[in-house]
Design a protein around this motif. Structure first.
Motif, PDB file in Angstrom:
ATOM      1  N   ALA A 155       1.070  -0.885   0.054  1.00 29.17           N
ATOM      2  CA  ALA A 155       0.043  -0.538   0.276  1.00 29.17           C
ATOM      3  C   ALA A 155       0.939   1.391  -0.038  1.00 29.17           C
ATOM      4  O   ALA A 155       0.670   1.872  -0.723  1.00 29.17           O
ATOM      5  N   LEU A 190       2.686   1.802  -3.425  1.00 29.54           N
ATOM      6  CA  LEU A 190       1.307   2.326  -4.384  1.00 29.54           C
ATOM      7  C   LEU A 190       1.368   3.663  -4.236  1.00 29.54           C
ATOM      8  O   LEU A 190       1.135   4.942  -5.391  1.00 29.54           O
ATOM      9  N   ASP A 240      -0.319   5.786  -8.432  1.00 29.53           N
ATOM     10  CA  ASP A 240      -0.395   5.239  -9.768  1.00 29.53           C
ATOM     11  C   ASP A 240      -0.879   3.781  -9.319  1.00 29.53           C
ATOM     12  O   ASP A 240       0.208   2.910  -9.318  1.00 29.53           O
ATOM     13  N   VAL A 241      -2.007   2.893  -9.586  1.00 28.67           N
ATOM     14  CA  VAL A 241      -2.770   1.879  -9.050  1.00 28.67           C
ATOM     15  C   VAL A 241      -2.578   1.129 -10.116  1.00 28.67           C
ATOM     16  O   VAL A 241      -3.281   1.168 -11.028  1.00 28.67           O
ATOM     17  N   SER A 242      -1.798   0.345 -10.997  1.00 25.70           N
ATOM     18  CA  SER A 242      -1.542  -0.837 -11.676  1.00 25.70           C
ATOM     19  C   SER A 242      -1.031  -1.906 -12.049  1.00 25.70           C
ATOM     20  O   SER A 242      -0.573  -2.150 -10.373  1.00 25.70           O
ATOM     21  N   ASN A 294       2.437  -1.605 -11.025  1.00 27.42           N
ATOM     22  CA  ASN A 294       3.300  -1.417  -9.822  1.00 27.42           C
ATOM     23  C   ASN A 294       2.839  -2.300  -8.582  1.00 27.42           C
ATOM     24  O   ASN A 294       3.316  -2.628  -7.716  1.00 27.42           O
ATOM     25  N   LEU A 295       1.450  -2.670  -8.774  1.00 31.69           N
ATOM     26  CA  LEU A 295       1.271  -4.376  -7.590  1.00 31.69           C
ATOM     27  C   LEU A 295       2.539  -5.330  -7.742  1.00 31.69           C
ATOM     28  O   LEU A 295       2.509  -5.496  -6.939  1.00 31.69           O
TER      29      LEU A 295
END
Length: 216
Positions: A50, A53, A58-60, A63-64
């Motif tokens: 968390a 991110l 950017d939540v992608s 990136n995860l």
């Protein structure tokens, strides 16, 4: 920017004459089983992902995956002493925490941008000491992380023995801004504990801070 303190404040931003928080009593470390250890590692990994991110903004999927890889590497190569989780998740309070955090993030970003664009204005900063009411390692870490993610505030040091956070705040114009900044830190702690704290920790929030009692 100059780090000046308003009059009547000590070197750490504490009001003069207010006693410091007493060190938390020593307690034997709880025994952590294999299942509890794995649960704590999973929770730590979730918070690391968390934070990753949030730092990227950017939540992608990329990136995860990167956050998972970095989180696993941190837990594997930089192991920390076990931090047990004895609380419980409360979905409604957790939602309140997330919504409030996003609102404060937007508000603080706009404030910092306005200060930066104000021609000829030299904002003053201050370092304040905020004694937390729940002095567990988990609460200290989570509160410090959340405060550091909000623009305009930065954790400079943590006194683990006394449960005190030393926070640098931007654009301090008087004693009321110092008091307001301290109250905001305590409000973050309150929302975190109400979202994931144990019943005993939630009950401890009813105890008024030393500073507030002295000003009544």
């Amino acid at each position: 920017m100059t780090d000046d303190l308003p009059p009547g404040r000590g070197a750490t931003g504490e009001p003069e004459g207010v006693p410091r928080a007493a060190p938390a009593p020593d307690a034997p470390a709880p025994t952590v089983g294999r299942g509890g250890r794995r649960r704590d590692q999973a929770l730590a990994l979730g918070w690391l992902v968390a934070a990753w991110l949030l730092l990227w903004g950017d939540v992608s999927v990329g990136n995860l995956i990167a956050g998972l890889v970095v989180g696993v590497a941190v837990l594997l190569f930089f192991p920390l002493p076990p931090v047990t989780f004895g609380g419980r998740f409360r979905p409604r309070e957790l939602l309140v925490f997330l919504v409030t955090f996003i609102a404060e993030l937007v508000s603080a970003s706009l404030h910092v941008a306005a200060v930066a664009l104000r021609f000829g204005y030299r904002p003053r900063g201050a370092i304040i000491a905020v004694p937390l009411r729940v002095r567990t390692d988990l609460n200290l870490a989570l509160t410090a992380e959340v405060i550091s993610l909000v623009p305009g505030t930065l954790i400079l040091d943590v006194d683990r023995a006394r449960g005190v956070l030393y926070v640098h705040v931007l654009d301090v114009r008087g004693p009321e801004d110092v008091s307001g900044s301290r109250e905001r830190v305590l409000a973050v702690e309150r929302r975190i504990v109400r979202a994931i704290g144990s019943p005993a920790e939630v009950h401890r929030l009813d105890l008024e801070p030393v500073e507030r009692r002295n000003h009544q």
